[in-house]
Design a protein around this motif. Structure first.
Motif, PDB file in Angstrom:
ATOM      1  N   ASP A 114       0.947  -1.152  -0.258  1.00  7.16           N
ATOM      2  CA  ASP A 114       0.226  -0.147   0.095  1.00  7.16           C
ATOM      3  C   ASP A 114       0.956   1.402  -0.153  1.00  7.16           C
ATOM      4  O   ASP A 114       0.593   2.212  -0.783  1.00  7.16           O
ATOM      5  CB  ASP A 114      -0.899   0.084   1.172  1.00  7.16           C
ATOM      6  CG  ASP A 114      -1.864  -0.832   1.235  1.00  7.16           C
ATOM      7  OD1 ASP A 114      -2.291  -1.654   0.018  1.00  7.16           O
ATOM      8  OD2 ASP A 114      -2.651  -1.440   2.094  1.00  7.16           O
ATOM      9  N   LEU A 115       1.854   1.422   0.875  1.00  8.98           N
ATOM     10  CA  LEU A 115       2.731   2.451   1.112  1.00  8.98           C
ATOM     11  C   LEU A 115       3.533   2.741  -0.524  1.00  8.98           C
ATOM     12  O   LEU A 115       3.747   3.686  -0.753  1.00  8.98           O
ATOM     13  CB  LEU A 115       3.939   2.209   2.292  1.00  8.98           C
ATOM     14  CG  LEU A 115       3.019   2.336   3.576  1.00  8.98           C
ATOM     15  CD1 LEU A 115       4.066   2.126   4.612  1.00  8.98           C
ATOM     16  CD2 LEU A 115       2.774   3.982   3.685  1.00  8.98           C
ATOM     17  N   ARG A 116       4.096   1.343  -0.966  1.00  8.51           N
ATOM     18  CA  ARG A 116       4.621   1.512  -2.188  1.00  8.51           C
ATOM     19  C   ARG A 116       3.770   2.296  -3.245  1.00  8.51           C
ATOM     20  O   ARG A 116       4.048   3.065  -4.082  1.00  8.51           O
ATOM     21  CB  ARG A 116       5.219   0.210  -2.701  1.00  8.51           C
ATOM     22  CG  ARG A 116       6.081   0.383  -4.079  1.00  8.51           C
ATOM     23  CD  ARG A 116       6.110  -1.008  -4.508  1.00  8.51           C
ATOM     24  NE  ARG A 116       4.996  -1.744  -5.003  1.00  8.51           N
ATOM     25  CZ  ARG A 116       4.291  -1.519  -6.118  1.00  8.51           C
ATOM     26  NH1 ARG A 116       4.379  -0.252  -6.832  1.00  8.51           N
ATOM     27  NH2 ARG A 116       3.110  -1.986  -6.328  1.00  8.51           N
ATOM     28  N   ALA A 117       2.567   1.697  -3.494  1.00  7.42           N
ATOM     29  CA  ALA A 117       1.442   2.355  -4.536  1.00  7.42           C
ATOM     30  C   ALA A 117       1.510   3.780  -3.962  1.00  7.42           C
ATOM     31  O   ALA A 117       1.113   4.540  -5.004  1.00  7.42           O
ATOM     32  CB  ALA A 117       0.178   1.316  -4.280  1.00  7.42           C
ATOM     33  N   MET A 118       0.972   4.240  -2.910  1.00  5.76           N
ATOM     34  CA  MET A 118       0.829   5.548  -2.333  1.00  5.76           C
ATOM     35  C   MET A 118       1.869   6.451  -3.120  1.00  5.76           C
ATOM     36  O   MET A 118       1.756   7.421  -3.429  1.00  5.76           O
ATOM     37  CB  MET A 118       0.771   5.720  -1.189  1.00  5.76           C
ATOM     38  CG  MET A 118      -0.892   5.457  -0.605  1.00  5.76           C
ATOM     39  SD  MET A 118      -1.239   5.687   0.969  1.00  5.76           S
ATOM     40  CE  MET A 118      -0.394   4.396   1.848  1.00  5.76           C
ATOM     41  N   SER A 119       3.191   5.908  -2.615  1.00  8.37           N
ATOM     42  CA  SER A 119       4.476   6.758  -2.936  1.00  8.37           C
ATOM     43  C   SER A 119       4.557   6.972  -4.425  1.00  8.37           C
ATOM     44  O   SER A 119       4.860   7.975  -4.812  1.00  8.37           O
ATOM     45  CB  SER A 119       5.667   6.042  -2.434  1.00  8.37           C
ATOM     46  OG  SER A 119       5.762   6.098  -1.065  1.00  8.37           O
ATOM     47  N   GLU A 120       4.185   5.913  -5.090  1.00  2.91           N
ATOM     48  CA  GLU A 120       4.242   5.853  -6.744  1.00  2.91           C
ATOM     49  C   GLU A 120       3.280   6.926  -7.462  1.00  2.91           C
ATOM     50  O   GLU A 120       3.718   7.933  -8.072  1.00  2.91           O
ATOM     51  CB  GLU A 120       4.166   4.552  -7.402  1.00  2.91           C
ATOM     52  CG  GLU A 120       5.400   3.533  -7.188  1.00  2.91           C
ATOM     53  CD  GLU A 120       4.972   2.159  -7.760  1.00  2.91           C
ATOM     54  OE1 GLU A 120       3.780   1.988  -8.106  1.00  2.91           O
ATOM     55  OE2 GLU A 120       5.948   1.375  -7.523  1.00  2.91           O
ATOM     56  N   ARG A 121       2.039   6.877  -6.757  1.00  2.00           N
ATOM     57  CA  ARG A 121       1.052   8.039  -7.148  1.00  2.00           C
ATOM     58  C   ARG A 121       1.398   9.273  -6.729  1.00  2.00           C
ATOM     59  O   ARG A 121       1.266  10.118  -7.482  1.00  2.00           O
ATOM     60  CB  ARG A 121      -0.355   7.387  -6.426  1.00  2.00           C
ATOM     61  CG  ARG A 121      -0.960   6.388  -7.182  1.00  2.00           C
ATOM     62  CD  ARG A 121      -2.222   6.235  -6.656  1.00  2.00           C
ATOM     63  NE  ARG A 121      -2.533   5.827  -5.361  1.00  2.00           N
ATOM     64  CZ  ARG A 121      -2.667   4.859  -4.892  1.00  2.00           C
ATOM     65  NH1 ARG A 121      -2.766   3.671  -5.480  1.00  2.00           N
ATOM     66  NH2 ARG A 121      -2.775   4.650  -3.373  1.00  2.00           N
ATOM     67  N   LEU A 122       1.913   9.426  -5.476  1.00  2.00           N
ATOM     68  CA  LEU A 122       2.491  10.816  -5.265  1.00  2.00           C
ATOM     69  C   LEU A 122       3.474  11.248  -6.035  1.00  2.00           C
ATOM     70  O   LEU A 122       3.477  12.500  -6.477  1.00  2.00           O
ATOM     71  CB  LEU A 122       2.777  10.833  -3.874  1.00  2.00           C
ATOM     72  CG  LEU A 122       3.282  12.008  -3.092  1.00  2.00           C
ATOM     73  CD1 LEU A 122       2.071  13.146  -3.177  1.00  2.00           C
ATOM     74  CD2 LEU A 122       3.502  11.941  -1.642  1.00  2.00           C
ATOM     75  N   ALA A 123       4.594  10.464  -6.504  1.00  2.00           N
ATOM     76  CA  ALA A 123       5.428  10.849  -7.349  1.00  2.00           C
ATOM     77  C   ALA A 123       5.035  11.201  -8.646  1.00  2.00           C
ATOM     78  O   ALA A 123       5.651  12.377  -9.096  1.00  2.00           O
ATOM     79  CB  ALA A 123       6.624   9.691  -7.285  1.00  2.00           C
ATOM     80  N   ARG A 124       4.111  10.448  -9.194  1.00  2.00           N
ATOM     81  CA  ARG A 124       3.502  10.711 -10.532  1.00  2.00           C
ATOM     82  C   ARG A 124       2.851  12.033 -10.650  1.00  2.00           C
ATOM     83  O   ARG A 124       2.867  13.009 -11.327  1.00  2.00           O
ATOM     84  CB  ARG A 124       2.581   9.779 -10.885  1.00  2.00           C
ATOM     85  CG  ARG A 124       3.188   8.569 -11.510  1.00  2.00           C
ATOM     86  CD  ARG A 124       2.236   7.549 -12.232  1.00  2.00           C
ATOM     87  NE  ARG A 124       1.129   7.305 -11.599  1.00  2.00           N
ATOM     88  CZ  ARG A 124       1.164   6.088 -10.766  1.00  2.00           C
ATOM     89  NH1 ARG A 124       2.086   5.292 -10.546  1.00  2.00           N
ATOM     90  NH2 ARG A 124      -0.011   5.749 -10.232  1.00  2.00           N
ATOM     91  N   LEU A 125       2.170  12.310  -9.527  1.00  2.00           N
ATOM     92  CA  LEU A 125       1.158  13.830  -9.180  1.00  2.00           C
ATOM     93  C   LEU A 125       2.286  14.938  -8.884  1.00  2.00           C
ATOM     94  O   LEU A 125       2.216  15.844  -9.427  1.00  2.00           O
ATOM     95  CB  LEU A 125       0.204  13.621  -8.076  1.00  2.00           C
ATOM     96  CG  LEU A 125      -0.851  12.538  -8.522  1.00  2.00           C
ATOM     97  CD1 LEU A 125      -1.475  12.201  -7.072  1.00  2.00           C
ATOM     98  CD2 LEU A 125      -1.754  13.174  -9.450  1.00  2.00           C
ATOM     99  N   GLU A 126       3.428  14.608  -8.279  1.00  2.00           N
ATOM    100  CA  GLU A 126       4.323  15.901  -8.316  1.00  2.00           C
ATOM    101  C   GLU A 126       4.993  16.079  -9.486  1.00  2.00           C
ATOM    102  O   GLU A 126       5.301  17.372  -9.680  1.00  2.00           O
ATOM    103  CB  GLU A 126       5.157  15.373  -7.033  1.00  2.00           C
ATOM    104  CG  GLU A 126       4.566  15.297  -5.639  1.00  2.00           C
ATOM    105  CD  GLU A 126       5.614  15.032  -4.553  1.00  2.00           C
ATOM    106  OE1 GLU A 126       6.695  14.470  -4.986  1.00  2.00           O
ATOM    107  OE2 GLU A 126       5.219  15.379  -3.310  1.00  2.00           O
ATOM    108  N   GLN A 127       5.417  15.146 -10.349  1.00  2.00           N
ATOM    109  CA  GLN A 127       5.768  15.319 -11.710  1.00  2.00           C
ATOM    110  C   GLN A 127       5.072  16.212 -12.702  1.00  2.00           C
ATOM    111  O   GLN A 127       5.509  16.965 -13.317  1.00  2.00           O
ATOM    112  CB  GLN A 127       6.478  14.125 -12.410  1.00  2.00           C
ATOM    113  CG  GLN A 127       7.528  13.194 -11.818  1.00  2.00           C
ATOM    114  CD  GLN A 127       7.680  11.751 -12.425  1.00  2.00           C
ATOM    115  OE1 GLN A 127       6.898  11.549 -13.082  1.00  2.00           O
ATOM    116  NE2 GLN A 127       8.694  11.438 -12.159  1.00  2.00           N
ATOM    117  N   ASN A 128       3.665  15.960 -12.400  1.00  2.00           N
ATOM    118  CA  ASN A 128       2.711  16.598 -13.106  1.00  2.00           C
ATOM    119  C   ASN A 128       2.398  17.888 -12.895  1.00  2.00           C
ATOM    120  O   ASN A 128       1.899  18.692 -13.418  1.00  2.00           O
ATOM    121  CB  ASN A 128       1.526  15.638 -13.458  1.00  2.00           C
ATOM    122  CG  ASN A 128       1.713  14.454 -14.099  1.00  2.00           C
ATOM    123  OD1 ASN A 128       2.637  14.445 -14.878  1.00  2.00           O
ATOM    124  ND2 ASN A 128       0.828  13.568 -13.787  1.00  2.00           N
ATOM    125  N   ALA A 129       2.787  18.366 -11.390  1.00  2.00           N
ATOM    126  CA  ALA A 129       2.445  19.490 -10.949  1.00  2.00           C
ATOM    127  C   ALA A 129       3.216  20.662 -11.449  1.00  2.00           C
ATOM    128  O   ALA A 129       4.284  20.635 -11.817  1.00  2.00           O
ATOM    129  CB  ALA A 129       2.470  19.231  -9.308  1.00  2.00           C
TER     130      ALA A 129
END
Length: 129
Positions: A114-129
């Motif tokens: 769960d933590l790995r998946a959340m970290s990956e989603r957060l990283a993708r969102l930060e890249q798009n910001a």
């Protein structure tokens, strides 16, 4: 908003609340950010990111919580009066006291995923910001 968007909002709200609890615990101990970061063996920048509710590596967030004696919700470990039977409050399924080693390992693996998946989603969102 999609279900994924709502999940992201929930994660971000959790990180902000966790950051506020980390900051309060640090101030209660009368530690500067520099002292706290040194004790956790992380940079001041990373410590500031945790307190600001921003994304950091899970292992670094765990170091912050560990040095302050907080669980994954930012609450003191070992608080009297907990009735859930778990050692600390954490996201995911609880392993009752006396649970087998296999139950504990299964719960840990599920939380890591769960933590790995959340970290990956957060990283993708930060890249798009």
């Amino acid at each position: 908003m999609t279900e994924c968007d709502w999940h992201y909002v929930g994660v971000m709200e959790h990180l902000v609340e966790l950051g506020q609890r980390v900051a309060a615990a640090r101030v209660e101990k009368r530690w500067s950010v520099e002292t706290a970061a040194r004790r956790a063996e992380i940079s001041r920048t990373t410590w500031n990111r945790v307190e600001a509710g921003l994304g950091v590596q899970d292992v670094k967030r765990a170091a912050v919580l560990g040095v302050l004696g907080l669980d994954s919700q930012g609450l003191p470990i070992g608080v009297a009066g907990r009735s859930d039977g778990a050692f600390v409050s954490a996201p995911g399924d609880r392993v009752p006291a006396g649970g087998s080693s296999e139950d504990v390992l299964r719960a840990i693996r599920a939380m890591q995923e769960d933590l790995r998946a959340m970290s990956e989603r957060l990283a993708r969102l930060e890249q798009n910001a």
